[in-house]
Design a protein around this motif. Structure first.
Motif, PDB file in Angstrom:
ATOM      1  N   PHE A 150       1.195  -1.120  -0.120  1.00 50.80           N
ATOM      2  CA  PHE A 150      -0.091  -0.002  -0.094  1.00 50.80           C
ATOM      3  C   PHE A 150       1.017   0.891  -0.323  1.00 50.80           C
ATOM      4  N   GLN A 151       2.316   1.434   0.460  1.00 49.06           N
ATOM      5  CA  GLN A 151       2.674   2.191   0.321  1.00 49.06           C
ATOM      6  C   GLN A 151       3.487   2.315  -1.037  1.00 49.06           C
ATOM      7  N   ARG A 152       3.360   3.626  -0.832  1.00 51.59           N
ATOM      8  CA  ARG A 152       4.765   4.295  -2.540  1.00 51.59           C
ATOM      9  C   ARG A 152       5.990   3.751  -2.291  1.00 51.59           C
ATOM     10  N   LEU A 153       6.709   4.080  -3.093  1.00 51.16           N
ATOM     11  CA  LEU A 153       8.230   2.854  -2.610  1.00 51.16           C
ATOM     12  C   LEU A 153       9.483   4.772  -2.493  1.00 51.16           C
ATOM     13  N   ASP A 154       8.387   5.752  -2.319  1.00 47.98           N
ATOM     14  CA  ASP A 154       9.497   7.128  -2.279  1.00 47.98           C
ATOM     15  C   ASP A 154       9.138   6.768  -0.683  1.00 47.98           C
ATOM     16  N   GLN A 155       7.600   6.439   0.084  1.00 46.16           N
ATOM     17  CA  GLN A 155       7.352   6.607   1.179  1.00 46.16           C
ATOM     18  C   GLN A 155       8.163   5.304   1.758  1.00 46.16           C
ATOM     19  N   ARG A 156       7.928   4.496   1.272  1.00 44.68           N
ATOM     20  CA  ARG A 156       9.202   3.389   2.391  1.00 44.68           C
ATOM     21  C   ARG A 156      10.631   3.836   2.269  1.00 44.68           C
ATOM     22  N   LEU A 157      11.341   4.283   1.313  1.00 42.40           N
ATOM     23  CA  LEU A 157      12.778   4.434   1.030  1.00 42.40           C
ATOM     24  C   LEU A 157      12.831   5.709   2.392  1.00 42.40           C
ATOM     25  N   ALA A 158      12.049   6.445   2.825  1.00 46.16           N
ATOM     26  CA  ALA A 158      12.138   7.924   3.200  1.00 46.16           C
ATOM     27  C   ALA A 158      12.214   7.388   4.872  1.00 46.16           C
ATOM     28  N   ALA A 159      11.596   5.974   5.101  1.00 45.04           N
ATOM     29  CA  ALA A 159      11.522   5.094   6.511  1.00 45.04           C
ATOM     30  C   ALA A 159      12.384   4.681   6.751  1.00 45.04           C
ATOM     31  N   ALA A 160      12.857   4.156   5.340  1.00 45.06           N
ATOM     32  CA  ALA A 160      13.977   3.257   6.008  1.00 45.06           C
ATOM     33  C   ALA A 160      15.351   4.241   5.711  1.00 45.06           C
ATOM     34  N   LEU A 161      15.163   5.200   5.414  1.00 42.71           N
ATOM     35  CA  LEU A 161      16.781   6.157   5.673  1.00 42.71           C
ATOM     36  C   LEU A 161      16.364   6.771   7.610  1.00 42.71           C
ATOM     37  N   LEU A 162      15.380   6.518   8.684  1.00 44.39           N
ATOM     38  CA  LEU A 162      15.620   7.435   9.359  1.00 44.39           C
ATOM     39  C   LEU A 162      15.825   6.302   9.904  1.00 44.39           C
ATOM     40  N   GLY A 163      16.110   6.815  11.844  1.00 51.96           N
ATOM     41  CA  GLY A 163      16.375   5.905  12.974  1.00 51.96           C
ATOM     42  C   GLY A 163      18.074   5.804  12.674  1.00 51.96           C
ATOM     43  N   ARG A 164      18.410   5.629  11.731  1.00 55.17           N
ATOM     44  CA  ARG A 164      19.809   5.179  11.818  1.00 55.17           C
ATOM     45  C   ARG A 164      21.128   6.516  12.201  1.00 55.17           C
ATOM     46  N   GLY A 165      20.711   7.326  12.427  1.00 62.17           N
ATOM     47  CA  GLY A 165      21.790   8.724  12.991  1.00 62.17           C
ATOM     48  C   GLY A 165      21.444   9.664  11.254  1.00 62.17           C
ATOM     49  N   GLY A 166      22.241  10.584  11.596  1.00 61.07           N
ATOM     50  CA  GLY A 166      22.158  11.843  11.099  1.00 61.07           C
ATOM     51  C   GLY A 166      23.152  10.995   9.148  1.00 61.07           C
ATOM     52  N   THR A 167      23.949  10.253   9.658  1.00 54.67           N
ATOM     53  CA  THR A 167      24.508  10.520   8.770  1.00 54.67           C
ATOM     54  C   THR A 167      24.746   8.669   8.813  1.00 54.67           C
ATOM     55  N   LEU A 168      24.126   8.246   7.136  1.00 56.69           N
ATOM     56  CA  LEU A 168      25.152   6.866   6.938  1.00 56.69           C
ATOM     57  C   LEU A 168      25.347   6.293   5.586  1.00 56.69           C
ATOM     58  N   SER A 169      26.356   5.438   6.127  1.00 60.84           N
ATOM     59  CA  SER A 169      27.082   4.290   5.460  1.00 60.84           C
ATOM     60  C   SER A 169      26.198   3.407   4.420  1.00 60.84           C
ATOM     61  N   LEU A 170      25.740   3.793   3.794  1.00 58.11           N
ATOM     62  CA  LEU A 170      24.990   2.874   2.767  1.00 58.11           C
ATOM     63  C   LEU A 170      25.311   2.782   1.206  1.00 58.11           C
ATOM     64  N   THR A 171      25.199   1.824   0.630  1.00 58.98           N
ATOM     65  CA  THR A 171      25.094   2.469  -0.860  1.00 58.98           C
ATOM     66  C   THR A 171      23.534   1.583  -1.409  1.00 58.98           C
ATOM     67  N   HIS A 172      23.211   2.504  -2.593  1.00 51.17           N
ATOM     68  CA  HIS A 172      22.074   2.444  -3.015  1.00 51.17           C
ATOM     69  C   HIS A 172      21.427   1.200  -3.266  1.00 51.17           C
ATOM     70  N   GLN A 173      22.342   0.561  -3.462  1.00 46.48           N
ATOM     71  CA  GLN A 173      22.209  -0.896  -4.119  1.00 46.48           C
ATOM     72  C   GLN A 173      21.800  -1.445  -2.561  1.00 46.48           C
ATOM     73  N   GLN A 174      22.738  -0.885  -1.997  1.00 45.34           N
ATOM     74  CA  GLN A 174      22.035  -1.731   0.393  1.00 45.34           C
ATOM     75  C   GLN A 174      20.496  -1.036  -0.043  1.00 45.34           C
ATOM     76  N   LEU A 175      20.272  -0.012  -0.017  1.00 43.00           N
ATOM     77  CA  LEU A 175      18.576   0.291   0.089  1.00 43.00           C
ATOM     78  C   LEU A 175      18.221  -0.599  -1.005  1.00 43.00           C
ATOM     79  N   ALA A 176      18.337  -1.014  -2.351  1.00 44.26           N
ATOM     80  CA  ALA A 176      17.487  -1.222  -2.941  1.00 44.26           C
ATOM     81  C   ALA A 176      17.224  -2.452  -2.781  1.00 44.26           C
TER      82      ALA A 176
END
Length: 225
Positions: A150-176
């Motif tokens: 039910f959620q758009r991908l942009d909503q899910r991506l925004a949620a995935a970025l939150l709660g991990r601190g101000g700076t994330l050491s992640l690749t775009h592939q890891q998020l995908a």
């Protein structure tokens, strides 16, 4: 994989059930080699028999559905002191694994043989502990299914970025991989977020500049871009 030896006190500190109401003979059961694995190690794979019940001492295991080196959706992560319900359900049902598990960082774990795990589960307090974790994970998986449906991908991506601190050491592939989509879609959305002033992108680095805007988007009420 490098074998080593387990410290029962360290295991009990992470899994309090081993202190409060331990299965009979557990000290003898864990006096066996444990495993140290580097990041990226595939610990178990879909469609195969379960080699045992993992008890994580350090690091973390990403449990996902889909190809380990391809497109997949993350179901949950197993951190120290947590259990893997995919492994448990496989052992309970004597069925092939329904997901794969990959070490997301250098990880130390005890792989409890299937017959030993089943004997531990014959001990009522330990069995209740396992089913309590099943209930909690099930609620998380239902929430994940709702988000995917039910959620758009942009909503899910925004949620995935939150709660991990101000700076994330992640690749775009890891998020995908975490979101069960392709890298190109994540890159496109992150660039949109950057153009909006919400994030700053670097090499394997994402800095959150406006977490409030991301939180609004994750809740389904984005501010105007």
């Amino acid at each position: 994989m490098t074998p080593t030896f387990i410290d029962p006190a360290a295991l009990a500190a992470l899994y309090p059930i081993l202190v409060d109401a331990p299965p009979p003979g557990w000290l003898d059961d864990v006096q066996r080699a444990i495993i140290d694995v580097p990041a990226g190690t595939v610990l178990f794979d879909e469609g195969r028999a379960c080699a045992g019940f993992p008890m994580v001492l350090s690091g973390a295991v990403r449990v996902a559905r889909g190809a380990p080196q391809g497109r997949a959706i993350e179901l949950y992560r197993v951190s120290p002191g947590e259990i893997c319900i995919v492994s448990a359900s496989c052992l309970y049902g004597d069925a092939p694994l329904s997901a794969h598990g990959v070490a997301v960082e250098a990880t130390r774990l005890l792989l409890l043989p299937g017959p030993v795990f089943m004997r531990w589960c014959a001990h009522e307090p330990f069995r209740h502990y396992v089913f309590a974790v099943f209930a909690s994970r099930m609620a998380d998986l239902i929430a994940l299914a709702e988000a995917v449906a039910f959620q758009r991908l942009d909503q899910r991506l925004a949620a995935a970025l939150l709660g991990r601190g101000g700076t994330l050491s992640l690749t775009h592939q890891q998020l995908a991989d975490e979101l069960g989509t392709v890298r190109e879609m994540v890159t496109r959305l992150l660039k949109r977020f950057e153009q909006s002033g919400w994030v700053a992108l670097g090499r394997e680095r994402i800095e959150l500049l406006d977490p409030i805007a991301l939180r609004h988007l994750a809740a389904g009420a984005p501010p105007a871009m």
